[in-house]
Motif scaffolding. Structure first.
Motif, PDB file in Angstrom:
ATOM      1  N   UNK A 308       0.886  -1.324  -0.125  1.00 17.10           N
ATOM      2  CA  UNK A 308       0.264  -0.224  -0.123  1.00 17.10           C
ATOM      3  C   UNK A 308       0.843   1.476   0.060  1.00 17.10           C
ATOM      4  N   UNK A 309       1.985   1.226   0.777  1.00 14.62           N
ATOM      5  CA  UNK A 309       2.730   2.408   0.882  1.00 14.62           C
ATOM      6  C   UNK A 309       4.118   2.574   0.491  1.00 14.62           C
ATOM      7  N   UNK A 310       4.467   1.229  -0.256  1.00 11.19           N
ATOM      8  CA  UNK A 310       5.851   1.305  -0.695  1.00 11.19           C
ATOM      9  C   UNK A 310       6.714   1.417   0.401  1.00 11.19           C
ATOM     10  N   UNK A 311       6.561   1.132   1.638  1.00 11.10           N
ATOM     11  CA  UNK A 311       7.561   1.012   2.454  1.00 11.10           C
ATOM     12  C   UNK A 311       8.277  -0.133   2.683  1.00 11.10           C
ATOM     13  N   UNK A 312       9.759   0.182   2.417  1.00  7.57           N
ATOM     14  CA  UNK A 312      10.512  -0.928   2.357  1.00  7.57           C
ATOM     15  C   UNK A 312      11.108  -1.545   3.528  1.00  7.57           C
ATOM     16  N   UNK A 313      10.755  -1.029   4.651  1.00  6.01           N
ATOM     17  CA  UNK A 313      11.084  -1.676   6.165  1.00  6.01           C
ATOM     18  C   UNK A 313       9.728  -1.401   6.890  1.00  6.01           C
ATOM     19  N   UNK A 314       8.836  -2.115   6.845  1.00  2.00           N
ATOM     20  CA  UNK A 314       7.454  -1.755   7.223  1.00  2.00           C
ATOM     21  C   UNK A 314       7.675  -2.314   8.808  1.00  2.00           C
ATOM     22  N   UNK A 315       8.294  -3.090   9.063  1.00  2.00           N
ATOM     23  CA  UNK A 315       8.412  -3.565  10.511  1.00  2.00           C
ATOM     24  C   UNK A 315       8.543  -2.336  11.480  1.00  2.00           C
TER      25      UNK A 315
END
Length: 651
Positions: A308-315
């Motif tokens: 959804x967000x293109x977050x490469x490190x979602x943790x």
């Protein structure tokens, strides 16, 4: 608080520069004669002031020259239309989330001069004019004068292309001195690429845009603004739009946060995607309480958040909730239920995310019903009514499973869908750890009395609770109706714990369906009608507010007993398009188009058109989101228009 040492000297203050020709050259602005010059000057000032004779307002639509009183020069031509068509506007460059490019950032020096010796780019007049129209007024005045004269120095013509503000102390004004506003000037970039980002569908002609510039330039503006930021006197430098991306990723964020906290002990509220909320950062932030973080979490699933967000490190963002809880930093989470898989999978993930947030003592969960403009997509992305209804139905079920309050925005949609009688002071949630949560107040309770004061509607309840929130009282008695039976509850106002915060919350932890509509607005409407001696009134609103307006008008004895006829109209959101349907997002041209179509469809012209002020509240200068003053509605249509002062409904 005492004076603090500033990072930059007064001689190195940020330079506010504006181009003369930026908006002056638009259609109809250029002066061809002396009467054009005078017309432009009058138009410019009438976009900022309302002339009066004694205490009465006077509407001016023309003028005569002192040397020829036989001719009336009209100020406004109703046949002119400044609105760009969708086809033309869609070709313009929309706002992006990258700010200045790396190449541009390296090219610009922090002192306001580029490396090749040229001045750095001008600030946006449209942006400045939204909050400080005096700047646009100066620009237009200079521009129209330069149509008629040339400036000289030592006998030679000087070619002027811009101007800058001089002594900035002259541009200080009354202000709430919200420290959050200062931080907004740092939020110039984003390190995510959300599928649903509203900036991707931002209309190019909207006033709320910021020019590309270097990071250091933005920092210098912030530090200059902080010099004039005086919470004790409630004064600060004139407002302009900050930016709406991610402040935490600015390399000088910590420096600015520390300077802000030296100046103000007020609550600092920050919107963030939480990508930087590591253990180290959360520990650092805990020194600056009171803080309130609005976290765009979207999903507790790493895979879905990344998608959804293109977050490469979602943790990092997902784990931040437990870190914030341990640090006693109050936070809310935001979920936009955006369809990237099946509807059931999306709804299940939404519930899982709420469950995860509830376990980590989130203060409140906000569900933002997905919206998009025509600039985001020319095609319909989903069945609007079905999609919103399914999300709302699921949220109402989820509320029965968790203690965390869950609100839907726009809240009026849920009220329209599920409540026959509207504006009720019904409790839909209670913030954990709040005085209300420490009592026996439950979801579904209807407030009937607060401290002996009879409660008739939701705005009245919210106002009284806000007063109590700010008071020094130790306790208050509430009377509630629960399943048809009356109960009295004693609320201990001194008893509260995390995640409740007296500085963050505003209603003792009680969460309602939404703001509601104040019945006192009808008194203002009554005064407007009586003053204008109107019989046929056209009241314009949104599709969501219309049923609520119809209800409170039908309940008012004034409108039942008087010989007045009120029609309620709903202008479509043509400017934004897509599935946007909020009245607060209507612009001046939407109202003009609606009134012109309305005039062709009815036999009787209204005596008066009344428009709530909320679409024009953001800047404080009665301008819409494109920077256009509401007075243009009457100027272009010829129909008498009055503004009904009201608060913007943010939920």
């Amino acid at each position: 608080m005492g004076k603090e040492k500033q990072t930059i000297s007064r001689d190195d203050e940020y330079v506010f520069r504006y181009e003369i020709a930026e908006s002056h050259n638009r259609k109809g602005m250029q002066c061809q004669s002396r009467s054009d010059l005078l017309r432009n000057h009058l138009q410019n000032i009438l976009d900022m002031v309302i002339p009066c004779c004694g205490d009465s307002e006077v509407k001016i639509d023309g003028f005569k020259l002192m040397n020829n009183r036989g001719i009336v020069h009209r100020l406004y031509n109703q046949n002119d239309n400044d609105f760009c068509t969708a086809e033309n506007e869609i070709q313009e460059i929309c706002l992006t989330n990258q700010g200045a490019s790396e190449k541009e950032e390296n090219r610009i020096k922090s002192d306001g001069i580029e490396k090749d010796g040229r001045p750095h780019p001008f600030q946006s007049i449209k942006n400045a004019a939204f909050y400080e129209p005096t700047i646009e007024f100066i620009q237009r005045q200079i521009g129209s004068l330069l149509d008629m004269v040339a400036l000289e120095k030592n006998g030679k013509v000087v070619d002027v292309d811009g101007f800058r503000l001089k002594d900035l102390s002259r541009w200080v004004e009354e202000s709430s001195c919200d420290p959050t506003d200062v931080l907004g000037y740092l939020a110039d970039k984003c390190n995510c690429d959300c599928l649903f980002c509203y900036n991707k569908g931002c209309p190019p002609s909207i006033a709320l845009q910021s020019p590309a510039r270097s990071r250091e330039d933005g920092f210098r503006e912030v530090m200059t603004r902080l010099r004039y930021f005086d919470p004790s006197a409630r004064r600060s430098l004139f407002t302009s739009l900050g930016t709406c991306f991610e402040a935490f990723i600015h390399p000088r964020f910590k420096e600015v946060l520390e300077e802000i906290r030296k100046k103000s002990d007020q609550l600092i509220r920050i919107n963030t995607n939480a990508t930087t909320l590591t253990e180290e950062m959360v520990d650092y932030l805990s020194r600056f309480n009171p803080l309130h973080l609005d976290i765009s979490l979207q999903s507790s699933s790493a895979a879905r958040r990344q998608r959804l967000m293109g977050d490469q490190n979602p943790q990092v963002a997902i784990r931040s909730l437990s870190l914030l809880k341990d640090a006693n930093i109050v936070y809310d989470i935001i979920i936009v239920p955006w369809l990237t898989e099946s509807l059931d999978e999306m709804l299940d993930d939404m519930e899982d995310t709420i469950c995860y947030a509830d376990e980590n003592q989130v203060r409140l969960v906000q569900i933002s019903l997905p919206g998009y403009s025509r600039y985001f997509s020319k095609e319909e992305l989903f069945n609007h009514d079905f999609h919103w209804e399914m999300i709302t139905r699921r949220i109402r079920d989820i509320r029965t499973k968790f203690e965390t309050p869950i609100i839907i925005r726009p809240a009026v949609y849920e009220e329209l869908l599920y409540y026959d009688h509207k504006n009720l002071p019904e409790v839909i949630g209670v913030v954990q750890g709040s005085p209300a949560a420490c009592s026996d107040l439950k979801k579904g309770d209807l407030l009937t009395k607060i401290g002996g004061n009879a409660i008739r509607n939701r705005p009245q309840a919210r106002d009284l609770l806000s007063i109590l929130q700010r008071s020094d009282m130790d306790s208050i008695t509430l009377e509630i109706s629960r399943q048809g039976r009356r109960h009295e509850l004693l609320i201990d106002l001194t008893r509260f714990s995390y995640p409740y915060s007296k500085k963050v919350d505003s209603h003792l932890g009680i969460v309602f369906l939404g703001t509601g509509l104040k019945t006192s607005y009808l008194e203002s409407l009554q005064s407007i009608i009586e003053e204008r001696k109107a019989k046929n009134i056209l009241l314009l609103t949104s599709v969501f507010i219309k049923p609520l307006l119809e209800q409170i008008i039908s309940e008012s004895p004034f409108f039942r007993e008087r010989d007045t006829h009120i029609m309620i109209g709903v202008p479509p959101n043509r400017f934004f398009g897509g599935n946007i349907c909020m009245g607060d997002l209507l612009i001046v041209q939407d109202f003009i188009d609606y009134l012109q179509d309305y005039a062709e469809s009815v036999d009787t012209r209204p005596d008066l058109v009344v428009i709530p002020s909320s679409p024009f509240n953001v800047s404080g200068w009665n301008r819409d989101l494109t920077g256009r003053v509401y007075l243009d509605i009457e100027r272009k249509t010829g129909v008498p228009v009055e503004i009904l002062e009201c608060q913007t409904i943010y939920d």
